[in-house]
Write a protein that holds these residues in place. Structure first.
Motif, PDB file in Angstrom:
ATOM      1  N   TYR A  87      51.704  39.559  36.958  1.00 52.07           N
ATOM      2  CA  TYR A  87      50.908  40.661  36.291  1.00 52.07           C
ATOM      3  C   TYR A  87      48.959  40.832  36.617  1.00 52.07           C
ATOM      4  CZ  TYR A  87      54.174  39.849  32.455  1.00 52.07           C
ATOM      5  OH  TYR A  87      55.526  40.177  32.216  1.00 52.07           O
ATOM      6  N   GLU A  88      48.624  39.274  37.217  1.00 48.03           N
ATOM      7  CA  GLU A  88      47.659  40.008  37.972  1.00 48.03           C
ATOM      8  C   GLU A  88      47.357  41.777  38.509  1.00 48.03           C
ATOM      9  OE1 GLU A  88      45.138  35.668  37.555  1.00 48.03           O
ATOM     10  OE2 GLU A  88      46.242  36.444  39.380  1.00 48.03           O
ATOM     11  N   ASN A  89      48.506  41.069  39.777  1.00 45.54           N
ATOM     12  CA  ASN A  89      48.733  42.098  40.201  1.00 45.54           C
ATOM     13  C   ASN A  89      48.995  43.909  39.789  1.00 45.54           C
ATOM     14  OD1 ASN A  89      48.920  43.283  43.243  1.00 45.54           O
ATOM     15  ND2 ASN A  89      50.818  43.546  43.065  1.00 45.54           N
ATOM     16  N   ILE A  97      50.887  51.407  32.033  1.00 47.15           N
ATOM     17  CA  ILE A  97      51.566  50.095  32.114  1.00 47.15           C
ATOM     18  C   ILE A  97      50.314  48.828  31.952  1.00 47.15           C
ATOM     19  CG2 ILE A  97      52.154  48.200  34.191  1.00 47.15           C
ATOM     20  CD1 ILE A  97      52.669  50.381  35.885  1.00 47.15           C
ATOM     21  N   THR A  98      49.173  49.207  31.619  1.00 47.27           N
ATOM     22  CA  THR A  98      48.555  47.793  31.357  1.00 47.27           C
ATOM     23  C   THR A  98      48.819  47.259  30.183  1.00 47.27           C
ATOM     24  OG1 THR A  98      46.241  48.881  32.716  1.00 47.27           O
ATOM     25  CG2 THR A  98      45.936  47.336  30.374  1.00 47.27           C
ATOM     26  N   PRO A 116      46.847  24.699  36.923  1.00 48.52           N
ATOM     27  CA  PRO A 116      44.986  23.905  37.051  1.00 48.52           C
ATOM     28  C   PRO A 116      45.283  25.714  38.122  1.00 48.52           C
ATOM     29  CG  PRO A 116      46.261  22.022  37.805  1.00 48.52           C
ATOM     30  CD  PRO A 116      47.503  22.951  37.213  1.00 48.52           C
ATOM     31  N   GLY A 117      43.718  25.844  36.945  1.00 46.14           N
ATOM     32  CA  GLY A 117      42.973  27.731  37.370  1.00 46.14           C
ATOM     33  C   GLY A 117      43.705  28.836  36.715  1.00 46.14           C
ATOM     34  N   SER A 118      44.654  28.306  36.922  1.00 45.60           N
ATOM     35  CA  SER A 118      45.216  29.624  36.284  1.00 45.60           C
ATOM     36  C   SER A 118      44.451  30.829  35.887  1.00 45.60           C
ATOM     37  CB  SER A 118      46.801  29.421  35.693  1.00 45.60           C
ATOM     38  OG  SER A 118      46.992  28.873  35.162  1.00 45.60           O
ATOM     39  N   ALA A 119      43.626  30.092  34.957  1.00 46.17           N
ATOM     40  CA  ALA A 119      43.010  30.754  33.233  1.00 46.17           C
ATOM     41  C   ALA A 119      41.644  31.463  33.718  1.00 46.17           C
ATOM     42  CB  ALA A 119      42.709  29.220  32.242  1.00 46.17           C
ATOM     43  N   VAL A 120      41.319  30.334  34.258  1.00 43.49           N
ATOM     44  CA  VAL A 120      40.202  31.201  35.176  1.00 43.49           C
ATOM     45  C   VAL A 120      40.654  32.802  35.973  1.00 43.49           C
ATOM     46  CG1 VAL A 120      38.698  31.680  37.400  1.00 43.49           C
ATOM     47  CG2 VAL A 120      38.348  29.114  35.211  1.00 43.49           C
ATOM     48  N   SER A 121      41.485  32.592  36.653  1.00 39.97           N
ATOM     49  CA  SER A 121      42.453  33.785  37.693  1.00 39.97           C
ATOM     50  C   SER A 121      42.587  34.447  36.782  1.00 39.97           C
ATOM     51  CB  SER A 121      43.406  32.939  38.586  1.00 39.97           C
ATOM     52  OG  SER A 121      44.079  34.024  39.312  1.00 39.97           O
ATOM     53  N   GLN A 128      37.869  41.634  35.113  1.00 39.69           N
ATOM     54  CA  GLN A 128      37.606  43.386  36.733  1.00 39.69           C
ATOM     55  C   GLN A 128      38.970  44.193  36.732  1.00 39.69           C
ATOM     56  OE1 GLN A 128      37.767  41.358  40.948  1.00 39.69           O
ATOM     57  NE2 GLN A 128      38.392  42.560  40.956  1.00 39.69           N
ATOM     58  N   ASP A 129      40.013  43.936  35.644  1.00 33.38           N
ATOM     59  CA  ASP A 129      40.762  45.523  35.742  1.00 33.38           C
ATOM     60  C   ASP A 129      40.829  46.067  34.688  1.00 33.38           C
ATOM     61  OD1 ASP A 129      40.989  44.852  38.993  1.00 33.38           O
ATOM     62  OD2 ASP A 129      42.100  43.053  38.336  1.00 33.38           O
ATOM     63  N   VAL A 130      40.040  45.711  32.976  1.00 35.86           N
ATOM     64  CA  VAL A 130      40.488  46.088  32.428  1.00 35.86           C
ATOM     65  C   VAL A 130      39.390  46.811  32.191  1.00 35.86           C
ATOM     66  CG1 VAL A 130      41.816  45.909  30.201  1.00 35.86           C
ATOM     67  CG2 VAL A 130      42.779  45.254  31.805  1.00 35.86           C
ATOM     68  N   HIS A 131      39.099  47.540  31.230  1.00 33.44           N
ATOM     69  CA  HIS A 131      38.622  48.330  30.384  1.00 33.44           C
ATOM     70  C   HIS A 131      38.413  47.987  28.977  1.00 33.44           C
ATOM     71  CE1 HIS A 131      35.161  50.864  28.501  1.00 33.44           C
ATOM     72  NE2 HIS A 131      34.384  50.842  28.403  1.00 33.44           N
ATOM     73  N   VAL A 132      38.146  47.032  28.287  1.00 33.51           N
ATOM     74  CA  VAL A 132      38.812  46.759  26.970  1.00 33.51           C
ATOM     75  C   VAL A 132      38.609  47.700  26.107  1.00 33.51           C
ATOM     76  CG1 VAL A 132      39.468  44.800  25.401  1.00 33.51           C
ATOM     77  CG2 VAL A 132      38.336  44.473  27.802  1.00 33.51           C
ATOM     78  N   GLN A 133      37.467  48.247  26.108  1.00 35.34           N
ATOM     79  CA  GLN A 133      37.281  49.235  24.778  1.00 35.34           C
ATOM     80  C   GLN A 133      37.967  50.479  24.699  1.00 35.34           C
ATOM     81  OE1 GLN A 133      35.944  48.446  21.809  1.00 35.34           O
ATOM     82  NE2 GLN A 133      36.355  46.472  23.198  1.00 35.34           N
TER      83      GLN A 133
END
Length: 283
Positions: A87-89, A97-98, A116-121, A128-133
């Motif tokens: 999904y990150e890819n 698709i977002t 572990p670590g996936s929350a931060v990822s 980085q990749d989504v402009h939420v608004q």
């Protein structure tokens, strides 16, 4: 297993190419009953995910996400790890698709076996990749729910991001207008200030992105199916603005300004917010 694969391929083909939405429920049932696994579904989606047409790729991701919303609790940690990477890819793919990617990630953030670590990822990818608004209302809601889910289950990981998390949160909620989403945004902000996140140099930014709604002026439309009230929004925002002494230097001038208002409700809200702020500081 070959027979199962042919069944699965048929369901995928009908959903993706035939636009038969009902096949999502059948696919979900197949996963729940052990007829095939989620990772086998990903494999069966190969033809759609490599399509040159964004809409076709989107249908493939949509099917997977709809299945995950029903089946996330049965996933293993390894499966969750593979799906998060997938999904990150996909967040780097076409914007159509977002929304489907976010739905899948929302389901995965509910998993008790989140590696572990996936929350931060996940959050770094979204920030980085989504402009939420620029997203639709329901998709913005999805992002806020992802944030809240991870705050509930992976607090220490998120705190490890330090001020980067606060900056990402501020950027995500900045400019929100939908009352349903504002309640989620205020909930996230309350979590941040009440649970000891390090605001770093973004204290004023977090205050500004929430205080711009003060005092709340909201009248629900007639026959509002969501049932959100002005009082609910007022209390939720008040808990944010009066929730930390770090906001004091910004809150007092704002309240003094609003006390000059000709609107009685604005004065009352200002005084009650000030009162709550004093109570919390004394405690």
């Amino acid at each position: 297993m070959a027979a199962d694969n042919s069944v699965l391929l048929g369901l995928v083909e009908e959903f993706v190419s035939g636009q038969v939405d009902s096949k999502a429920a059948e696919t979900t049932t197949g996963v729940k009953t052990g007829q095939f696994t989620v990772l086998q579904l990903v494999e069966a989606l190969g033809f759609s995910l490599t399509s040159s047409q964004p809409q076709t790729r989107g249908r493939g991701v949509q099917l997977l996400s709809q299945v995950l919303q029903e089946c996330y609790s049965s996933l293993s940690e390894r499966e969750v790890e593979v799906l998060i990477a997938f999904y990150e890819n996909r967040l780097k793919d076409h914007y159509v698709i977002t929304p489907h990617v976010l739905q899948g990630l929302k389901a995965l953030t509910k998993c008790s076996v989140l590696p572990p670590g996936s929350a931060v990822s996940i959050l770094k990818s979204i920030f980085q990749d989504v402009h939420v608004q620029s997203l639709m209302v329901t998709d913005r809601s999805c992002v806020y729910n992802i944030l809240i889910n991870l705050m509930e289950s992976r607090e220490e990981e998120l705190k490890g991001l330090g001020a980067d998390f606060i900056f990402g949160f501020v950027q995500s909620v900045d400019g929100e207008r939908d009352p349903r989403n504002l309640l989620l945004a205020f909930q996230g902000a309350r979590n941040i200030i009440h649970r000891g996140y390090d605001l770093g140099k973004f204290v004023e930014e977090l205050f500004e992105v929430t205080s711009c709604y003060f005092p709340i002026d909201f009248s629900p439309p007639p026959n509002d199916p969501h049932g959100i009230t002005q009082e609910e929004l007022i209390l939720s925002l008040r808990a944010v603005l009066a929730g930390t002494s770090q906001f004091a230097e910004f809150l007092l001038p704002l309240i003094i300004e609003k006390l000059d208002s000709d609107v009685q409700s604005s004065k009352v809200d200002s005084l009650q917010t000030l009162d709550l702020g004093f109570i919390l500081v004394i405690k």
